[in-house]
Design a protein around this motif. Sequence first.
Motif, mmCIF file in Angstrom:
data_model
loop_
_atom_site.group_PDB
_atom_site.id
_atom_site.type_symbol
_atom_site.label_atom_id
_atom_site.label_comp_id
_atom_site.label_asym_id
_atom_site.label_seq_id
_atom_site.Cartn_x
_atom_site.Cartn_y
_atom_site.Cartn_z
ATOM 1 N N VAL A 138 12.272 -35.001 2.391
ATOM 2 C CA VAL A 138 11.612 -36.304 2.344
ATOM 3 C C VAL A 138 11.789 -36.945 0.972
ATOM 4 C CG1 VAL A 138 9.395 -37.506 2.508
ATOM 5 C CG2 VAL A 138 9.955 -35.673 4.124
ATOM 6 N N ARG A 141 15.109 -38.471 0.449
ATOM 7 C CA ARG A 141 15.397 -39.530 1.431
ATOM 8 C C ARG A 141 16.356 -39.051 2.522
ATOM 9 N NH1 ARG A 141 13.293 -44.206 -0.844
ATOM 10 N NH2 ARG A 141 13.219 -44.238 -3.111
ATOM 11 N N GLU A 142 16.422 -37.748 2.735
ATOM 12 C CA GLU A 142 17.218 -37.209 3.826
ATOM 13 C C GLU A 142 16.454 -37.258 5.142
ATOM 14 O OE1 GLU A 142 18.023 -33.346 2.401
ATOM 15 O OE2 GLU A 142 19.523 -33.989 0.921
ATOM 16 N N GLU A 144 13.081 -39.532 7.074
ATOM 17 C CA GLU A 144 12.194 -40.682 6.954
ATOM 18 C C GLU A 144 10.756 -40.237 6.695
ATOM 19 O OE1 GLU A 144 11.810 -45.006 9.222
ATOM 20 O OE2 GLU A 144 13.162 -43.456 9.976
ATOM 21 N N GLU A 156 4.452 -39.010 -5.610
ATOM 22 C CA GLU A 156 5.622 -39.560 -4.926
ATOM 23 C C GLU A 156 5.454 -39.613 -3.411
ATOM 24 O OE1 GLU A 156 9.644 -38.580 -6.776
ATOM 25 O OE2 GLU A 156 8.459 -36.811 -7.311
ATOM 26 N N ARG A 273 5.316 -38.998 3.793
ATOM 27 C CA ARG A 273 6.498 -39.814 3.528
ATOM 28 C C ARG A 273 6.463 -40.229 2.062
ATOM 29 N NH1 ARG A 273 4.330 -44.777 2.963
ATOM 30 N NH2 ARG A 273 2.552 -45.390 4.245
ATOM 31 N N ARG A 274 7.563 -40.767 1.605
ATOM 32 C CA ARG A 274 7.594 -41.268 0.233
ATOM 33 C C ARG A 274 6.644 -42.457 0.089
ATOM 34 N NH1 ARG A 274 11.819 -40.013 -3.377
ATOM 35 N NH2 ARG A 274 11.347 -42.018 -4.347
ATOM 36 N N ASP A 276 7.133 -45.041 -1.626
ATOM 37 C CA ASP A 276 7.887 -46.293 -1.660
ATOM 38 C C ASP A 276 8.679 -46.545 -0.379
ATOM 39 O OD1 ASP A 276 9.753 -44.297 -1.924
ATOM 40 O OD2 ASP A 276 10.615 -45.013 -3.809
ATOM 41 N N THR A 277 8.345 -45.846 0.684
ATOM 42 C CA THR A 277 9.067 -45.990 1.949
ATOM 43 C C THR A 277 8.171 -46.606 3.017
ATOM 44 O OG1 THR A 277 10.521 -44.093 1.529
ATOM 45 C CG2 THR A 277 10.232 -44.763 3.825
#
Length: 298
Positions: A138, A141-142, A144, A156, A273-274, A276-277
């Motif tokens: 995660v 970014r591999e 979602e 993060e 999740r991130r 910033d996502t």
Amino acid sequence: MNYRVDDLRALAALHATGSFVRAAERLHITQSALSRRISQLEAVIGGSLVQRTTRRVALTSLGLELIRKTALLLDQLDDAVVEAGRCARGESGRIDVACLTTVAYSLLPPVLDAFRKRYPHVRLHLRDDTGQRVAQAVLAREAEFGIGVLGHPSTELYAEHCVDDPYVIAFRAGHALQKRKRVAWTDLQAWRVVALRSTSANRQQIDEALAAEGIASPWFDEVEHLSSMLGLLRGGVGIGVLPHLALHSGAAVDLLSRPLHSPDIVRRIGLFRRQDTQLSQPAAVLWDMLREHMARYS
């Protein structure tokens, strides 16, 4: 060069129709707006693209060459935008999800069955792995989003706790432990207990919790994967400590379990999740489905 795609579309429409009137109608703009777009493109290029006469409109050799090179690109651009829209609406595309192996084969099947009915054309790329690697996927970014063990808060990651997953002792029907309602960790010393490898996050969590209570680890045999442990337990080779959620699968249908206590050790399972996502629409729906489904095991 600072040019606009709309100006290229205006030139393409003019070439296709051979008329400022019909080209403007095709683009749903006024003739003056169409002329302005052509003029803007000519100004950027620095050459004439259209031959204007009282009888007809035709492209210059420069205009024809520009159309030849950009027509396919404009079509591909339109296709890309249309496909992006289909993915955003869940009509196609792919979701990458990282997930604990135990959760993947115990809780995902019924959720994915319901998800498929809603989004039949969205493909799932599932990275089933250990808790640490789920989080790494995660962060890199591999994936979602991820489904895993919640540890210390991370700046993060955004996380939602869904369910506490206690460790239990599992065994085949007919074992002496079947008569008990609960089993203390110290009671396991009398049995040959199968353990996951010492590098697994589950094993490390248990060993640390037992050491803090001054309790010796009860392990006798050791396996690499949970599937191997389930095979041994089903064969009656031994008994094993595993997360309770791992028993909610077809591979463990004929196994029994009892809660372990003194101390009570649990895994905190959740979604993350991130920060910033922003999840795509289908991914957000899958997230909600998973959260609701796991909450039933609380």
